[in-house]
Design a protein around this motif. Sequence first.
Motif, mmCIF file in Angstrom:
data_model
loop_
_atom_site.group_PDB
_atom_site.id
_atom_site.type_symbol
_atom_site.label_atom_id
_atom_site.label_comp_id
_atom_site.label_asym_id
_atom_site.label_seq_id
_atom_site.Cartn_x
_atom_site.Cartn_y
_atom_site.Cartn_z
ATOM 1 N N MET A 96 51.365 48.225 41.081
ATOM 2 C CA MET A 96 50.056 48.026 40.483
ATOM 3 C C MET A 96 49.100 49.148 40.914
ATOM 4 O O MET A 96 48.840 49.321 42.105
ATOM 5 C CB MET A 96 49.495 46.666 40.924
ATOM 6 N N THR A 97 48.596 49.895 39.952
ATOM 7 C CA THR A 97 47.667 50.983 40.296
ATOM 8 C C THR A 97 46.307 50.408 40.680
ATOM 9 O O THR A 97 46.012 49.223 40.456
ATOM 10 C CB THR A 97 47.446 51.931 39.104
ATOM 11 N N GLY A 98 45.460 51.275 41.223
ATOM 12 C CA GLY A 98 44.117 50.849 41.578
ATOM 13 C C GLY A 98 43.324 50.398 40.367
ATOM 14 O O GLY A 98 42.497 49.482 40.459
ATOM 15 N N ILE A 99 43.556 51.017 39.221
ATOM 16 C CA ILE A 99 42.853 50.632 37.989
ATOM 17 C C ILE A 99 43.314 49.249 37.528
ATOM 18 O O ILE A 99 42.497 48.402 37.146
ATOM 19 C CB ILE A 99 43.074 51.679 36.872
ATOM 20 N N ASP A 100 44.629 49.015 37.573
ATOM 21 C CA ASP A 100 45.148 47.690 37.192
ATOM 22 C C ASP A 100 44.620 46.604 38.133
ATOM 23 O O ASP A 100 44.269 45.499 37.697
ATOM 24 C CB ASP A 100 46.683 47.682 37.224
ATOM 25 N N LEU A 101 44.581 46.946 39.407
ATOM 26 C CA LEU A 101 44.056 46.015 40.411
ATOM 27 C C LEU A 101 42.587 45.696 40.125
ATOM 28 O O LEU A 101 42.175 44.529 40.158
ATOM 29 C CB LEU A 101 44.206 46.648 41.797
ATOM 30 N N LEU A 102 41.838 46.730 39.801
ATOM 31 C CA LEU A 102 40.415 46.560 39.498
ATOM 32 C C LEU A 102 40.212 45.674 38.264
ATOM 33 O O LEU A 102 39.365 44.777 38.267
ATOM 34 C CB LEU A 102 39.791 47.941 39.289
ATOM 35 N N LYS A 103 41.004 45.918 37.232
ATOM 36 C CA LYS A 103 40.890 45.101 36.015
ATOM 37 C C LYS A 103 41.208 43.635 36.307
ATOM 38 O O LYS A 103 40.522 42.727 35.827
ATOM 39 C CB LYS A 103 41.846 45.627 34.933
ATOM 40 N N ARG A 104 42.256 43.436 37.094
ATOM 41 C CA ARG A 104 42.667 42.072 37.429
ATOM 42 C C ARG A 104 41.558 41.342 38.180
ATOM 43 O O ARG A 104 41.258 40.172 37.911
ATOM 44 C CB ARG A 104 43.927 42.158 38.297
ATOM 45 N N LEU A 105 40.965 42.047 39.099
ATOM 46 C CA LEU A 105 39.888 41.471 39.913
ATOM 47 C C LEU A 105 38.656 41.147 39.056
ATOM 48 O O LEU A 105 38.038 40.098 39.199
ATOM 49 C CB LEU A 105 39.644 42.496 40.998
ATOM 50 N N ARG A 106 38.334 42.048 38.130
ATOM 51 C CA ARG A 106 37.159 41.835 37.280
ATOM 52 C C ARG A 106 37.363 40.686 36.298
ATOM 53 O O ARG A 106 36.399 40.116 35.798
ATOM 54 C CB ARG A 106 36.807 43.116 36.521
ATOM 55 N N ASN A 107 38.621 40.349 36.033
ATOM 56 C CA ASN A 107 38.916 39.240 35.139
ATOM 57 C C ASN A 107 38.962 37.899 35.860
ATOM 58 O O ASN A 107 39.234 36.873 35.248
ATOM 59 C CB ASN A 107 40.251 39.473 34.413
ATOM 60 N N ASP A 108 38.701 37.930 37.164
ATOM 61 C CA ASP A 108 38.713 36.714 37.965
ATOM 62 C C ASP A 108 37.264 36.393 38.345
ATOM 63 O O ASP A 108 36.580 37.224 38.947
ATOM 64 C CB ASP A 108 39.567 36.954 39.218
ATOM 65 N N ASP A 109 36.802 35.207 37.990
ATOM 66 C CA ASP A 109 35.403 34.836 38.233
ATOM 67 C C ASP A 109 34.979 34.977 39.696
ATOM 68 O O ASP A 109 33.825 35.270 39.988
ATOM 69 C CB ASP A 109 35.149 33.384 37.790
ATOM 70 N N ARG A 110 35.926 34.785 40.611
ATOM 71 C CA ARG A 110 35.595 34.875 42.036
ATOM 72 C C ARG A 110 35.178 36.290 42.432
ATOM 73 O O ARG A 110 34.416 36.487 43.375
ATOM 74 C CB ARG A 110 36.807 34.480 42.893
ATOM 75 N N PHE A 111 35.718 37.275 41.718
ATOM 76 C CA PHE A 111 35.538 38.664 42.147
ATOM 77 C C PHE A 111 34.817 39.537 41.124
ATOM 78 O O PHE A 111 34.760 40.756 41.279
ATOM 79 C CB PHE A 111 36.910 39.288 42.464
ATOM 80 N N SER A 112 34.260 38.912 40.102
ATOM 81 C CA SER A 112 33.667 39.723 39.031
ATOM 82 C C SER A 112 32.480 40.553 39.526
ATOM 83 O O SER A 112 32.198 41.617 38.993
ATOM 84 C CB SER A 112 33.246 38.823 37.868
ATOM 85 N N GLY A 113 31.799 40.088 40.597
ATOM 86 C CA GLY A 113 30.655 40.836 41.103
ATOM 87 C C GLY A 113 30.914 41.558 42.421
ATOM 88 O O GLY A 113 29.988 42.076 43.042
ATOM 89 N N LEU A 114 32.162 41.586 42.849
ATOM 90 C CA LEU A 114 32.521 42.213 44.122
ATOM 91 C C LEU A 114 32.377 43.735 44.039
ATOM 92 O O LEU A 114 32.913 44.345 43.110
ATOM 93 C CB LEU A 114 33.970 41.829 44.451
ATOM 94 N N PRO A 115 31.656 44.365 44.981
ATOM 95 C CA PRO A 115 31.507 45.829 44.921
ATOM 96 C C PRO A 115 32.841 46.544 45.121
ATOM 97 O O PRO A 115 33.565 46.245 46.075
ATOM 98 C CB PRO A 115 30.555 46.152 46.078
#
Length: 126
Positions: free
Chosen positions: A57-76
């Motif tokens: 999983m690349t950093g971009i894929d990881l970032l997308k996954r995180l942004r699609n999760d309500d828990r982490f949508s606002g995480l810096p």
Amino acid sequence: MKILLAEDDDVFRLLLGTLLFEDGYDVVAAPDGMKAWERLDGEGADLCVFDVDMPGMTGIDLLKRLRNDDRFSGLPVIMLTVKALVEDQLAGYKAGADEYIPKPVDADILLARIEALTRKTGKRKG
Ligand SMILES: [Mg+2]
């Protein structure tokens, strides 16, 4: 305050982890995107620093996954990578990065950007 660091380069992960730790942050370090996701999913974090090119999983894929999760949508999230082309940077921001920093980065600049981001979230060191 806990920083999740995802970086596949062993030397850079150690250097960066040490830098952050010595500046007063708790550091959770992962050598690839999937392990980083497992750590984040299990224990959360206050800020993330992700490499882009990593096996699996690349950093971009990881970032997308995180942004699609309500828990982490606002995480810096700061992307820290040698991929410095304009289109790479735009892809990072489009995927949800708060900062996109090309390597090499001056250590003090990185720490200053982390501080600037945490000022907004109200999180403190320690
Ligand atoms: Mg890498």
